[in-house]
Scaffold this motif. Structure first.
Motif, short mmCIF file in Angstrom:
data_model
loop_
_atom_site.label_atom_id
_atom_site.label_comp_id
_atom_site.label_asym_id
_atom_site.label_seq_id
_atom_site.Cartn_x
_atom_site.Cartn_y
_atom_site.Cartn_z
N ASP A 1 40.00 47.29 43.79
CA ASP A 1 40.29 45.65 43.93
C ASP A 1 39.16 45.09 44.49
OD1 ASP A 1 42.77 46.19 42.55
OD2 ASP A 1 43.71 45.79 44.35
N MET A 2 38.89 43.67 44.11
CA MET A 2 37.83 42.74 44.79
C MET A 2 37.99 41.26 44.50
SD MET A 2 33.66 42.46 43.81
CE MET A 2 34.01 41.75 42.06
N VAL A 3 37.67 40.65 45.63
CA VAL A 3 37.80 39.06 45.52
C VAL A 3 36.30 38.63 45.84
CG1 VAL A 3 38.88 36.96 46.26
CG2 VAL A 3 40.23 39.11 45.99
N ARG A 4 35.78 37.64 45.17
CA ARG A 4 34.66 37.08 45.34
C ARG A 4 34.61 35.65 45.43
NH1 ARG A 4 29.88 39.42 42.10
NH2 ARG A 4 30.02 40.85 43.90
N MET A 5 34.66 34.75 46.55
CA MET A 5 34.57 33.40 46.66
C MET A 5 33.40 32.56 46.71
SD MET A 5 38.01 32.72 46.85
CE MET A 5 37.91 31.08 47.63
N PHE A 6 33.18 31.70 45.96
CA PHE A 6 32.06 31.00 45.80
C PHE A 6 32.45 29.47 46.40
CE2 PHE A 6 31.87 34.09 42.65
CZ PHE A 6 30.74 34.52 42.57
N GLY B 1 31.16 34.96 49.27
CA GLY B 1 31.98 36.10 50.17
C GLY B 1 32.61 36.76 49.32
N THR B 2 32.32 38.25 49.63
CA THR B 2 33.00 39.31 48.74
C THR B 2 33.83 40.22 49.57
OG1 THR B 2 31.08 39.09 47.30
CG2 THR B 2 32.65 41.20 47.24
N VAL B 3 35.19 40.47 49.13
CA VAL B 3 36.02 41.69 50.00
C VAL B 3 36.51 42.35 49.09
CG1 VAL B 3 37.99 40.17 50.35
CG2 VAL B 3 37.48 41.74 51.89
N GLY B 4 36.66 43.77 49.39
CA GLY B 4 37.29 44.65 48.34
C GLY B 4 37.86 45.76 48.75
N ASN B 5 38.68 46.57 48.19
CA ASN B 5 39.16 47.87 48.53
C ASN B 5 38.64 49.03 47.76
OD1 ASN B 5 40.80 50.24 48.76
ND2 ASN B 5 42.63 49.02 49.20
N ALA B 6 37.51 50.09 48.38
CA ALA B 6 36.88 50.84 47.74
C ALA B 6 37.76 51.72 47.18
CB ALA B 6 35.79 51.55 48.63
N ASP B 7 38.90 52.04 47.77
CA ASP B 7 39.89 53.37 47.20
C ASP B 7 40.50 52.95 45.94
OD1 ASP B 7 39.57 54.75 49.36
OD2 ASP B 7 41.28 53.93 50.52
N THR C 1 38.16 37.42 40.95
CA THR C 1 38.96 38.66 41.33
C THR C 1 39.09 39.62 40.10
OG1 THR C 1 40.38 37.04 42.35
CG2 THR C 1 41.25 39.01 42.12
N HIS C 2 38.80 40.70 40.80
CA HIS C 2 39.06 41.90 39.96
C HIS C 2 39.96 42.90 40.43
CE1 HIS C 2 37.96 45.43 37.50
NE2 HIS C 2 37.93 46.20 38.80
N LEU C 3 41.16 43.02 39.90
CA LEU C 3 42.38 43.84 40.25
C LEU C 3 42.41 44.98 39.25
CD1 LEU C 3 44.81 40.92 41.08
CD2 LEU C 3 43.39 42.12 42.62
N THR C 4 42.93 46.18 39.91
CA THR C 4 43.08 47.59 39.07
C THR C 4 44.46 47.41 39.13
OG1 THR C 4 42.97 48.62 41.07
CG2 THR C 4 40.95 48.61 39.70
N LEU C 5 45.22 48.10 38.10
CA LEU C 5 46.52 48.45 37.91
C LEU C 5 47.02 49.58 38.49
CD1 LEU C 5 46.66 48.12 33.87
CD2 LEU C 5 47.41 46.48 35.53
#
Length: 71
Positions: free
Chosen positions: A41-46, A32-38, A61-65
């Motif tokens: 940020d992204m979280v992916r669960m396996f 499952g993947t959810v994120g914010n295009a603006d 998890t990929h987060l931006t500053l």
């Protein structure tokens, strides 16, 4: 004696310093993947399901500053 707040902060710092259950799972049964295009940020669960032992989950998890832009 350590207070609940101190205990939580200690556990949180330990989790940040030594993360567990991170990365990608090659043989996942579900992803499952959810994120914010603006902001990017992204979280992916396996998830891996095993009838005998229950289930296993890891995350990527990929987060931006934060930026100084006004929203």
């Amino acid at each position: 004696m350590e207070s609940d707040k101190d205990n939580f902060e200690t556990k949180l710092q330990e989790s940040i310093s030594n993360p567990k259950n991170m990365g990608e799972m090659k043989d996942a049964d579900a992803i499952g993947t959810v994120g914010n295009a603006d902001c990017g940020d992204m979280v992916r669960m396996f998830l891996k399901f095993d009838e005998e032992n229950g289930q296993k989950a890891v995350s990527y998890t990929h987060l931006t500053l934060p930026t100084n832009r006004e929203v």
